[in-house]
Design an enzyme around this catalytic site. Structure first.
Site, mmCIF file in Angstrom:
data_model
loop_
_atom_site.group_PDB
_atom_site.id
_atom_site.type_symbol
_atom_site.label_atom_id
_atom_site.label_comp_id
_atom_site.label_asym_id
_atom_site.label_seq_id
_atom_site.Cartn_x
_atom_site.Cartn_y
_atom_site.Cartn_z
ATOM 1 N N ASN A 1 -10.225 -0.141 0.151
ATOM 2 C CA ASN A 1 -8.664 0.206 0.220
ATOM 3 C C ASN A 1 -8.073 -0.581 -0.997
ATOM 4 O OD1 ASN A 1 -6.087 -0.609 0.407
ATOM 5 N ND2 ASN A 1 -6.023 -1.343 2.650
ATOM 6 N N HIS B 1 -2.933 6.938 3.016
ATOM 7 C CA HIS B 1 -3.580 5.812 2.525
ATOM 8 C C HIS B 1 -5.114 5.443 3.009
ATOM 9 C CE1 HIS B 1 -4.026 1.709 1.246
ATOM 10 N NE2 HIS B 1 -3.646 1.037 2.310
ATOM 11 N N CYS C 1 0.832 -1.236 0.171
ATOM 12 C CA CYS C 1 0.164 0.014 -0.037
ATOM 13 C C CYS C 1 0.899 1.244 -0.179
ATOM 14 C CB CYS C 1 -1.162 -0.019 1.248
ATOM 15 S SG CYS C 1 -2.061 -1.530 1.123
HETATM 16 N N1 COA Z 1 -18.896 -8.375 9.831
HETATM 17 C C1 COA Z 1 -19.322 -8.769 10.916
HETATM 18 N N2 COA Z 1 -18.945 -9.097 11.991
HETATM 19 C C2 COA Z 1 -17.306 -9.038 11.778
HETATM 20 C C3 COA Z 1 -16.728 -8.865 10.735
HETATM 21 C C4 COA Z 1 -17.661 -8.568 9.429
HETATM 22 N N3 COA Z 1 -17.248 -8.137 8.092
HETATM 23 N N4 COA Z 1 -15.503 -8.950 10.571
HETATM 24 C C5 COA Z 1 -15.306 -9.425 11.958
HETATM 25 N N5 COA Z 1 -16.231 -9.657 12.523
HETATM 26 C C6 COA Z 1 -16.457 -9.795 13.961
HETATM 27 C C7 COA Z 1 -15.402 -10.635 14.422
HETATM 28 O O1 COA Z 1 -15.610 -11.875 14.146
HETATM 29 C C8 COA Z 1 -15.541 -10.183 15.892
HETATM 30 O O2 COA Z 1 -16.539 -11.111 16.346
HETATM 31 P P1 COA Z 1 -16.363 -11.798 17.781
HETATM 32 O O3 COA Z 1 -16.126 -10.822 18.969
HETATM 33 O O4 COA Z 1 -17.730 -12.458 18.108
HETATM 34 O O5 COA Z 1 -15.223 -12.760 17.643
HETATM 35 C C9 COA Z 1 -15.903 -8.754 16.107
HETATM 36 O O6 COA Z 1 -16.525 -8.619 14.722
HETATM 37 C C10 COA Z 1 -14.780 -8.037 16.242
HETATM 38 O O7 COA Z 1 -13.794 -8.523 15.547
HETATM 39 P P2 COA Z 1 -12.310 -7.742 15.668
HETATM 40 O O8 COA Z 1 -11.523 -8.371 14.608
HETATM 41 O O9 COA Z 1 -11.817 -7.620 16.887
HETATM 42 O O10 COA Z 1 -12.476 -6.329 15.079
HETATM 43 P P3 COA Z 1 -11.924 -5.178 14.835
HETATM 44 O O11 COA Z 1 -12.618 -4.053 15.532
HETATM 45 O O12 COA Z 1 -10.144 -5.366 15.234
HETATM 46 O O13 COA Z 1 -11.935 -4.688 13.232
HETATM 47 C C11 COA Z 1 -10.552 -4.689 11.431
HETATM 48 C C12 COA Z 1 -11.412 -5.501 12.224
HETATM 49 C C13 COA Z 1 -10.066 -5.454 10.416
HETATM 50 C C14 COA Z 1 -11.579 -3.746 10.813
HETATM 51 C C15 COA Z 1 -9.494 -3.847 12.135
HETATM 52 O O14 COA Z 1 -8.700 -4.632 12.908
HETATM 53 C C16 COA Z 1 -8.602 -3.142 11.004
HETATM 54 O O15 COA Z 1 -8.941 -2.206 10.495
HETATM 55 N N6 COA Z 1 -7.317 -3.411 10.880
HETATM 56 C C17 COA Z 1 -6.498 -2.872 10.060
HETATM 57 C C18 COA Z 1 -6.815 -3.512 8.633
HETATM 58 C C19 COA Z 1 -6.176 -2.948 7.698
HETATM 59 O O16 COA Z 1 -6.309 -1.703 7.268
HETATM 60 N N7 COA Z 1 -5.345 -3.518 6.504
HETATM 61 C C20 COA Z 1 -4.805 -3.006 5.504
HETATM 62 C C21 COA Z 1 -3.605 -2.230 5.966
HETATM 63 S S1 COA Z 1 -2.976 -1.575 4.457
#
Ligand code: COA
Length: 328
Positions: free
Chosen positions: A285, A255, A111
């Site tokens: 993204n 980004h 990215c």
């Molecule tokens: N829809 C509904 N629920 C979802 C889901 C979706 N698409 N994806 C995950 N969940 C659920 C999980 O299963 C979890 O459920 P549980 O508590 O019952 O286990 C809950 O939501 C929380 O999951 P979690 O992974 O803790 O969410 P989060 O708040 O960390 O958000 C991301 C997840 C991926 C959005 C976040 O970690 C993020 O943005 N990370 C950076 C990713 C990124 O930008 N990558 C590219 C960089 S260049």
């Protein structure tokens, strides 16, 4: 030495996937995706290979620059989702655009790719007297690598391409490029055809054992923690070089990974969100294409004007990060 951005061009696939469309194959909903990421929809490549999107974007950029493709001395394609192990997509785009006098190669800095690509192009222009113009194109088809069974990552990504034609100038330009390879396993996809050979039950651990497949694996929490610090750090490094403060910057183009990352980074940096360009709601993204797509859109809408100072800041797999401050 700085650069002058002569022309920008984009190509996004016609096909659009809304948050609700994901309900067909994963347990999710629009509200979760919107509130956790800021994304409403994203474009998905259908029949278009990645290089095709890059080629289309490049043709627009060349036309807007008002130059002849034969005068381009360098083509850099920034991509983490190439159609080929070899040749480079840059070579294909060079041929397709008629840039017959250019050298051509790809850059994979995920990215942060456009930041690496633009800075590399500037260095070429600076050291090669005979080079007049460079074409930097960021093109990505994340949809071909995303694991559509992993609901926490598949909803984040979109496809698209954006290109720019640059020439050397004496305008403001400063950059910072960085990488922290210790986090490489947090966001990775193995090369296709290598995966079946990998025996993850062996003693050998190459750091990627959580991901035996060529599909994208992501440790969302680790990537999040990295991203919210990478953005302000990169800007601080450039500030040290230029003496420019955040108040002297007209626009920040981060980004477009997640609106919550951008909001947290804006707080850490002490810059109001009004100064941040955000396009994540309609593109998702798009990896290396996200920063130039946001730049192109802001220029087209007349938001970013000639003479303004902009900070482009990227972060992503690698873990790479970096930024460029330039006068548009
Ligand atoms: N829809 C509904 N629920 C979802 C889901 C979706 N698409 N994806 C995950 N969940 C659920 C999980 O299963 C979890 O459920 P549980 O508590 O019952 O286990 C809950 O939501 C929380 O999951 P979690 O992974 O803790 O969410 P989060 O708040 O960390 O958000 C991301 C997840 C991926 C959005 C976040 O970690 C993020 O943005 N990370 C950076 C990713 C990124 O930008 N990558 C590219 C960089 S260049």
């Amino acid at each position: 030495m700085g650069i002058n951005i002569l022309g920008l061009g984009k190509y996004v696939p016609e096909q659009v996937l809304t948050n609700d469309d994901f309900k067909r194959f994963i347990d999710t909903d629009d509200e979760w995706i919107r509130t956790r990421t800021g994304i409403c929809e994203r474009h998905m490549a259908g029949w278009e290979p990645t290089w095709y999107m890059g080629k289309e974007a490049s043709l627009v950029a060349i036309k807007k620059a008002g130059i002849s493709p034969e005068d381009i001395g360098l083509v850099i394609s920034c991509t983490a989702t190439s159609d080929f192990h070899t040749p480079s997509m840059a070579s294909v785009i060079q041929h397709e655009t008629g840039a017959v006098n250019a050298c051509a190669f790809d850059i994979n800095a995920a990215c942060t790719g456009f930041i690496y690509g633009l800075d590399t192009a500037r260095r070429f222009l600076e050291t090669d007297e005979s080079m007049k113009y460079a074409l930097v194109v960021a093109n990505e088809s994340l949809s071909r690598f995303v694991d559509f069974k992993d609901r926490a990552s598949c909803i984040l990504f979109g496809d698209g391409a954006c290109a720019c034609v640059i020439e050397k100038s004496d305008k403001l330009f400063a950059s910072h490029l960085a990488s922290d390879g210790s986090g490489a396993g947090y966001l990775c996809a193995r090369a296709l055809d290598v995966a079946p050979e990998v025996k993850i039950d062996k003693d050998f651990d190459d750091g990627f054992t959580k991901n035996p497949l060529h599909k994208l694996y992501q440790n969302g929490k680790e990537v999040y923690k990295f991203a919210v610090n990478a953005l302000p750090e990169s800007f601080e490094r450039i500030s040290e070089k230029t003496g420019l403060t955040k108040d002297e910057i007209d626009w920040f183009i981060p980004h477009q990974a997640n609106i919550r990352i951008i909001e947290t980074a804006s707080k850490k940096l002490g810059v109001l969100m009004d100064k941040f360009i955000v396009t994540i709601d309609h593109y998702g993204n798009t990896s290396s294409a996200s920063i130039p797509l946001a730049l192109e859109e802001s220029v087209e809408k007349g938001i970013i004007k000639r003479g303004q100072k902009i900070a482009l800041i990227g972060f992503g797999a690698g873990l790479t990060y970096g930024g460029i401050v330039l006068e548009y």
